[in-house]
Design an enzyme around this catalytic site. Structure first.
Site, mmCIF file in Angstrom:
data_model
loop_
_atom_site.group_PDB
_atom_site.id
_atom_site.type_symbol
_atom_site.label_atom_id
_atom_site.label_comp_id
_atom_site.label_asym_id
_atom_site.label_seq_id
_atom_site.Cartn_x
_atom_site.Cartn_y
_atom_site.Cartn_z
ATOM 1 N N TYR A 140 0.821 -1.214 0.000
ATOM 2 C CA TYR A 140 0.000 0.000 0.000
ATOM 3 C C TYR A 140 0.854 1.263 0.000
ATOM 4 C CZ TYR A 140 -4.739 -1.818 0.829
ATOM 5 O OH TYR A 140 -5.969 -2.408 0.707
ATOM 6 N N LYS A 197 3.019 -15.335 1.776
ATOM 7 C CA LYS A 197 3.090 -15.991 0.470
ATOM 8 C C LYS A 197 4.582 -16.249 0.257
ATOM 9 C CE LYS A 197 1.096 -17.413 -3.309
ATOM 10 N NZ LYS A 197 0.227 -18.576 -3.370
ATOM 11 N N ASP A 230 -3.384 -17.751 -0.102
ATOM 12 C CA ASP A 230 -4.457 -18.382 -0.886
ATOM 13 C C ASP A 230 -5.119 -19.504 -0.087
ATOM 14 O OD1 ASP A 230 -2.075 -19.823 -1.052
ATOM 15 O OD2 ASP A 230 -2.300 -20.369 -3.165
ATOM 16 N N ASP A 254 -6.303 -6.862 4.108
ATOM 17 C CA ASP A 254 -7.470 -6.209 3.495
ATOM 18 C C ASP A 254 -8.421 -7.265 2.947
ATOM 19 O OD1 ASP A 254 -8.994 -4.034 2.383
ATOM 20 O OD2 ASP A 254 -8.125 -4.533 0.432
ATOM 21 N N ASP A 258 -12.220 -8.745 4.765
ATOM 22 C CA ASP A 258 -13.539 -8.710 4.118
ATOM 23 C C ASP A 258 -14.152 -10.105 4.120
ATOM 24 O OD1 ASP A 258 -13.448 -5.986 3.414
ATOM 25 O OD2 ASP A 258 -14.284 -6.389 1.428
#
Ligand code: IPM
Ligand code: MG
Length: 367
Positions: A140, A197, A230, A254, A258
């Site tokens: 970000y 990751k 993932d 983020d 959600d």
């Protein structure tokens, strides 16, 4: 005397903020908290007034305040304007300027809403999950970033994902500490799952190594596991109750937050806290500005109202008033009041209400 800056923002922001401020004022009086409320603008509202999404006077007020309560920012009206002054940039800048590196997002299922989730009740019943998201670093904020034109005339967009050891350690400590507190409160073993990751991205290879070192040196009593982002997305819908605290970087956080929010039936229920190193915080619902329903009295104010509770708990260390708000929210759900996002038309005894009526019902419960 402590001050709270309210930034209603855009879209449904002003509607949900009106209800949350009414609740804040009520507990302020009832529990004699001595809080002073101030207002400011951020996002599109600020662009319309001052030409930038985070005006200097708003930033000054935010620095001076002990806590900030935020509605939501952004909307189609400002989609066309130059990238560097879009409403979302105001939000990112205030997080960064105030050093709010630790974002806590709790996905807790209210038993009354078990049928509002798209997952089977047995998968989510009793769910209480905390996502600790790093908020002021990662992709970000990494430089360089932009959209450039290559020699052949083609355009190329680029961002940079970066984390320093110190940034990873700082957010890791928050997660380990909260895992200990939660374990104590629930009588369970402390555990955190670090999401990375590391099979592809070096930056998260460092993330993983740093978490391992931190656990070995300072938190041997906390169980640490690792999961690729993932797989974590998949596991969250397959068996969310395997997690207690998840810690991850800005972008994965983020996305996962959600997803976790929706496990509880609606993102309209989820509050969040963004804290600096001294406990100063900005509190906001996890959802966005929902321009499609703005101004129609359809929004769910509960995430913002629950954000007020988090503010009282984390910044003002006033557990009694925080718990009173959470109880009032639970009580209105018991009474069957539902905004559209948490309405279940197959269930009997429910009443569809608007934003205002929902807020007033919470107020009434607070007495
Ligand atoms: C959030 C939001 C923001 C983010 C947007 C509005 C910039 O999605 O708080 O999760 O990406 O952090
Ligand atoms: Mg988000």
């Amino acid at each position: 005397m402590a001050t709270v800056l309210t930034l209603a923002g855009d879209g449904i922001g002003p509607e949900i903020m009106t209800q949350a401020v009414a609740v804040l004022k009520a507990v302020n009086e009832k529990f004699e908290l001595g809080l002073t409320l101030e207002e400011g603008d951020l996002g599109g509202a600020a662009i319309d007034r001052a030409g930038v999404p985070l005006p200097e006077d708003t930033l000054q007020k935010a620095r001076a305040a002990d806590a900030v309560l935020l509605g939501a920012v952004g909307g189609p009206k400002w989609d066309g304007i130059e990238r560097s002054i879009r409403p979302e940039r105001g939000l990112l800048k205030i997080r960064s300027e105030l050093g709010l590196f630790a974002n806590l997002r709790v996905a807790k299922l209210y038993p009354q809403l078990a049928n509002a989730s798209s997952l089977k009740p047995e998968i989510i019943s009793g769910l209480d999950l905390l996502i600790v998201r790093e908020l002021t670093g990662g992709i970000y904020f990494g430089e360089p970033r932009g959209i450039r034109t290559l020699e052949n005339g083609e355009q190329q967009g680029y961002n940079t994902m970066v984390y320093k050891t110190s940034e990873i350690e700082r957010i890791g400590k928050v997660a380990f500490e909260l895992a200990k507190i939660r374990a104590k409160a629930n009588g369970t073993a402390a555990k955190i799952c670090s999401v990375d990751k590391a099979n592809v991205l070096e930056v998260t290879e460092l993330w993983k190594q740093t978490m391992i070192k931190l656990q070995q040196s300072e938190y041997p009593e906390v169980e640490l596991s690792h999961m690729y982002a993932d797989n974590a997305c998949m596991q969250l819908v397959r068996d969310p109750k395997q997690f207690d605290v998840m810690v991850t970087g800005n972008m994965f956080g983020d996305i996962l937050s959600d997803e976790a929010a929706m496990l509880t039936g609606s993102i309209g229920m989820l509050p969040s806290a963004s804290l600096d190193e001294n406990g100063k915080g900005m509190y906001e619902p996890c959802h966005g500005s929902a321009p499609d329903i703005a101004g129609q009295d359809k929004a769910n104010p509960l995430a913002t109202i629950l954000s007020v509770a988090m503010m009282l708990r984390y910044t003002f260390k006033h557990e009694v008033s925080a718990a009173a708000i959470e109880q009032a929210v639970s009580d209105v759900l018991d009474d069957g009041l539902r905004t559209g996002d948490i309405m279940d038309s197959d269930e009997t005894g429910l009443t569809l209400v608007g934003c205002k009526q929902m807020g007033e019902a919470v107020l009434a419960k607070l007495g």
